[in-house]
Structures are given as structure tokens and as C-alpha cells.
Design a protein around this motif. Structure first.
Motif: not given
Length: 82
Positions: A65-82
Motif C-alpha cells: 500500500i505504501s509503495i502504491k501511494e508513493e507511486a501515485e504521488r510520483l505519477r502526479e509529479q511526473v504529469a507536471n513535467i510531461e
């Protein structure tokens, strides 16, 4: 033996670690890598899901669950740099 095979997530852990290493390399690279980072995050989430489905230990399930939460947080950040 069958139970051990179905609950062994070694392969998924190895792939998840490789994805994490590649993610760090892409972040450090000079060229933009938004799409590649997003794809890697999808793969990390997939590996985490598989690990979670094989987990028979509550602590492993919590870590997934922690891994998935962190991956989602990173996905939001990555969306900002695309």
C-alpha cells in the motif's frame, strides 16, 4: 510446494527494484523523460499489485500500500513535467 510457488514474489521484487533504479537514472538524465517515467510508474504499480496479491503477511500488504501511494504521488509529479 504449490503454495510456496504461488506466494513467492522474488521475481516481482527484482523487477520492482530494477524499475526503481531505471527511474532514478531517468530523473538524473539531462533529457526530458516524462513519458518513460510515467510508464515505469505503471510497471512499478503492476509489480506492487502482484506482490500484494501473493502476500500472506499483513506487513507485506501494508508495504505494498505504501509503495502504491508513493507511486501515485510520483505519477502526479511526473504529469507536471510531461
Amino acid at each position: 510446494m504449490l503454495f510456496a510457488d504461488r506466494t513467492d514474489s522474488t521475481e516481482e521484487c527484482v523487477r520492482l527494484r530494477a524499475h526503481c533504479q531505471q527511474f532514478v537514472e531517468l530523473i538524473r538524465a539531462p533529457q526530458p523523460a516524462g513519458r518513460k517515467l510515467n510508464f515505469l510508474l505503471q510497471e512499478m504499480n503492476r509489480e506492487a499489485n502482484t506482490i500484494g496479491s501473493k502476500a500472506v503477511d499483513v506487513e507485506i500488504a501494508r508495504e505494498v500500500i505504501s509503495i502504491k501511494e508513493e507511486a501515485e504521488r510520483l505519477r502526479e509529479q511526473v504529469a507536471n513535467i510531461e
